[in-house]
Structure formats: C-alpha cells, structure tokens
Design a protein around this motif. Structure first.
Motif, PDB file in Angstrom:
ATOM      1  N   SER A 170      33.888  27.005  41.707  1.00 34.24           N
ATOM      2  CA  SER A 170      33.567  26.560  40.333  1.00 34.24           C
ATOM      3  C   SER A 170      34.556  27.132  39.320  1.00 34.24           C
ATOM      4  N   LEU A 201      36.668  24.686  37.034  1.00 33.84           N
ATOM      5  CA  LEU A 201      36.598  24.786  35.567  1.00 33.84           C
ATOM      6  C   LEU A 201      37.986  24.625  34.950  1.00 33.84           C
ATOM      7  N   VAL A 259      31.365  16.994  42.143  1.00 31.31           N
ATOM      8  CA  VAL A 259      32.326  17.951  42.694  1.00 31.31           C
ATOM      9  C   VAL A 259      32.372  17.787  44.208  1.00 31.31           C
ATOM     10  N   ASP A 276      30.177  27.556  45.816  1.00 32.16           N
ATOM     11  CA  ASP A 276      29.951  28.939  45.385  1.00 32.16           C
ATOM     12  C   ASP A 276      28.813  29.584  46.179  1.00 32.16           C
ATOM     13  N   THR A 310      27.807  23.517  43.237  1.00 28.00           N
ATOM     14  CA  THR A 310      28.959  23.967  42.444  1.00 28.00           C
ATOM     15  C   THR A 310      29.066  23.115  41.170  1.00 28.00           C
ATOM     16  N   ALA A 311      28.638  21.859  41.266  1.00 28.44           N
ATOM     17  CA  ALA A 311      28.718  20.955  40.102  1.00 28.44           C
ATOM     18  C   ALA A 311      27.836  21.444  38.955  1.00 28.44           C
ATOM     19  N   ILE A 328      26.945  24.539  38.453  1.00 29.54           N
ATOM     20  CA  ILE A 328      27.552  25.785  37.948  1.00 29.54           C
ATOM     21  C   ILE A 328      28.729  25.428  37.034  1.00 29.54           C
ATOM     22  N   LEU A 329      29.526  24.444  37.487  1.00 30.30           N
ATOM     23  CA  LEU A 329      30.653  23.980  36.663  1.00 30.30           C
ATOM     24  C   LEU A 329      30.146  23.431  35.323  1.00 30.30           C
ATOM     25  N   LYS A 369      29.402  26.253  33.115  1.00 30.82           N
ATOM     26  CA  LYS A 369      30.630  26.932  32.659  1.00 30.82           C
ATOM     27  C   LYS A 369      31.385  26.092  31.630  1.00 30.82           C
ATOM     28  N   ASP A 379      27.143  17.954  44.071  1.00 27.11           N
ATOM     29  CA  ASP A 379      28.267  18.139  44.994  1.00 27.11           C
ATOM     30  C   ASP A 379      28.274  17.019  46.010  1.00 27.11           C
ATOM     31  N   SER A 388      37.458  20.765  44.617  1.00 25.76           N
ATOM     32  CA  SER A 388      37.763  22.195  44.437  1.00 25.76           C
ATOM     33  C   SER A 388      37.447  22.957  45.708  1.00 25.76           C
TER      34      SER A 388
END
Ligand code: UT7
Length: 328
Positions: free
Chosen positions: A62, A66, A88, A94, A100-101, A103-104, A107, A117, A149
């Motif tokens: 992530s 970002l 993502v 992560d 992860t999407a 979390i991204l 962020k 994801d 990523s």
C-alpha cells in the motif's frame, strides 16, 4: 453520453519504485555468502534482467501503491476525492485482510467509494483494468484508480537461485475514466487452475501459524512454455474482438518477466522489436505492477502518445493470462 456509448479511457499514469536498486552483481555477491552460485552473465542471458528494486523493511504494497497513485492522479489532473472506485492488483498484500485497496483508500485520505483487491498474480493488472472498464461501462463507476503493487522480495526464497534473481518490488497505477470514445477496445481474460502448482506460494495461515511454505515456487521452463503460447492467443483474441489487426498495434506492453518471452511474443505477432516496451532490464519481474510500471515509463519518455493503440498482456500464477487492447 447515451446508453451504449459509454466507454473507459486512461487519463493518467503513475509509478513508483523503491529507491534501493540491486544490480545482478550485488545480488550474486549477497547470494554467494549463502553458498548460492549465480552470475550477472547467467541472469542477463536467460532473462534480460540487469537489476531490480527492493523495498526497505516495513515498506508495504500500500505504501508503494500510494506513491504510484499520487503520480497517476497528478498526471490525470484529478484529486483523490474525485475517485469513485479503487482496484488494487496484488499478490503481496499488506495483510490477510483488510484489502490493500482499503488501506490505500485511507492513505489517500478518502472514504466511501468501493475498494477491493484483485488476485490474479502477474495477470492482475490486466484483470483489474478489465474489471474497472466493465464497471465504468455499466455506470457503476466513473473515475477509477487501477493499481498494480507488489513487494515480491517478501516472498522470495533467497536460497533458490532459480527464482530469487527474477523478481523485484514496485507499483504502477492508472486513472481510468468514463468517456464517450474508447479507450479500452477489448479485453480477453483466462485461467486454468490445472496448472496452479507450476507457480505458487503454497503457504497459508491457520490456527495462528503459517502452514506450508510461504515462499515462491516456480517451474520456470513449464511457465515459459505456456506463457509464449497463451500470450499470442490472447493478443489475437483481443484484436479480433476489437476488429483490429496486428498492424494496428503501436505499442506492445507485456508482463515483464523475461525478455526472451517478450521477444517471442512480439515475433509471433509480427511486431518489430522497437514497438515492444521493455523495462524488465531494470525493474525485474514486479508481477502485477510490471505492466502499469512499463506503461508509465513509456508515457513519460514520450513513446506512448494520445491516440496510440496499445496492447497490454499478462500471464502468471493460477495459471492466469489475458490481454487488454486500448487506444491511449
Ligand atoms: O511472472 C510470471 C511468469 N513467469 C515467467 O514468465 C517465468 C518463465 N520462465 C523463465 O523465465 C525461465 O524459465 C527462467 C529464467 C526461470 C529459467 O531459464 P531457463 O532457460 O528455462 O533455465 P532452466 O530453468 O532450464 O535452467 C538452466 C540451467 C540449470 O542448470 P542445469 O540443470 O542445466 O545444470 C539451472 O540449474 O541454469 C541453472 N540455473 C542457474 N544458474 C545460474 C537456474 N537459475 C540459475 C541462476 N544462476 N540464477
């Protein structure tokens, strides 16, 4: 935009590589301390790879996503708050969950839009782009962030020279927006789980423990053989679906795993090698990140221009493969 005339188009690209670049010579010297023998010459001759980037300890997919996303948003002239879908593609998330999407998304300082994801290993970006295109065409989204990523260095077995010299870390992203002209012309996606063992990370988490081996295994020659065949078939299927031919392709941007596979695919499509975008030399194989990374490099250096016809192609674990043909 009337019904039936809604398409999707890439409006911005971005990428990010962690700063630590590791040359073949440096990696070979590191492996030698473990009694593993390899050489710059072997890696270059068999794969075309000269170097790869490795993320620092604690840096996650992530984090890389970002940076790539910020660059893609800037290139599209968009703010994160204008994004209404995040996909993502990653095989090195992560954590087990959340995605992860999400979390991204956090962020990026936004909330509310769907974020998920997509797991199709090295075909992940082509799959993700195709899914985002479908969602935009049906009206479920209008402005998507599509990201590949990976921190593959986390799942490499540095005692296995047949795999650890091949992969690297990085991220690439595009902003995909609704448009009354295409854009994405056609996509062609496939999978065949019968080949799941030739490229896998067989470990899992259960009962508070990692069960099985959580490091990457690959039967390279078996993957090689399948890859060359399916990449040609998928590119031809996407061309057929779009009513285009090989001669319409301005740029071939395949998954960056091995320069010999990439040259083989270009030859089968009768494309001169100067239409092939290759970044495997300095990025290594960054799995789902390799195609958007290469696309961004070719956009930034002026090769890929507005209106060019671009063939993106991925192949990887699952076994999965696919192609997306687009007018940039
Ligand atoms: O990202 C998903 C898609 N992945 C791919 O597309 C990867 C596809 N496969 C490949 O790119 C290639 O098969 C590899 C690069 C992985 C391997 O190349 P190859 O030409 O198929 O080599 P090989 O596996 O047949 O190995 C040839 C020799 C072997 O030695 P012997 O048995 O002939 O004595 C290997 O042990 O090369 C040896 N070898 C190495 N030697 C030095 C394998 N890895 C290394 C190494 N350094 N790192």
């Amino acid at each position: 935009m009337t019904a039936g005339s809604r398409f999707s188009r890439i409006t911005g690209t971005g990428s990010y590589l962690p700063p630590r670049q590791v040359s073949n010579a440096e990696l070979a010297a590191e492996l030698a301390t473990r009694g593993i023998e390899t050489s710059d010459q072997w890696i270059v001759e068999r794969t075309g790879i000269q170097a790869r980037h490795f993320a620092a300890d604690g840096v996650t997919a992530s984090d890389l996503a970002l940076e790539a996303s910020r660059h893609a948003l800037e290139s599209a002239g968009r703010k994160a708050t204008e994004i209404d879908l995040i996909v993502v593609a990653t095989s090195t998330p992560d954590m087990v969950f959340p995605s992860t999407a999400t979390i991204l998304q956090n962020k990026l300082g936004i909330a509310g839009c769907p974020a998920f994801d997509l797991q199709a290993v090295c075909s992940g970006f082509v799959y993700a782009l195709s899914v985002a295109d479908s969602m935009i065409r049906t009206g479920a989204a209008s402005r998507a962030l599509v990201v590949g990523s990976e921190v593959f260095s986390r799942i490499l077995d540095f005692n296995d020279r047949t795999t650890c010299v091949l992969f690297g870390d990085g991220a690439g992203a595009v902003v995909l927006e609704a448009s009354d002209t295409p854009g994405i012309l056609a996509s062609d996606l496939h999978a065949d789980g019968a080949h799941r063992d030739i490229l896998c990370v067989p470990g899992t988490v259960a009962g508070g423990k990692v069960l099985g081996d959580p490091l990457l295994k690959m039967d390279g020659p078996a993957v090689f053989k399948l890859a060359v065949h399916v990449l040609e078939a998928s590119a031809r299927a996407a061309l057929r679906a779009a009513g285009r031919s090989e001669t319409d392709i301005d740029w071939l941007i395949p998954h960056q795993a091995n320069i010999r596979i990439m040259h083989g695919t270009a030859r089968k499509l009768k494309l001169p090698l100067d239409k092939l975008v290759a970044t495997v030399q300095t990025h290594g194989n960054t799995s789902a990140a390799s195609i958007p990374l290469a696309l961004d490099v070719a956009c930034k250096d002026g090769r890929v221009k507005r209106g060019d016809t671009v063939m993106l192609e991925g192949v990887g674990g699952g076994f999965t493969w696919g192609a997306v043909l687009l007018d940039f």
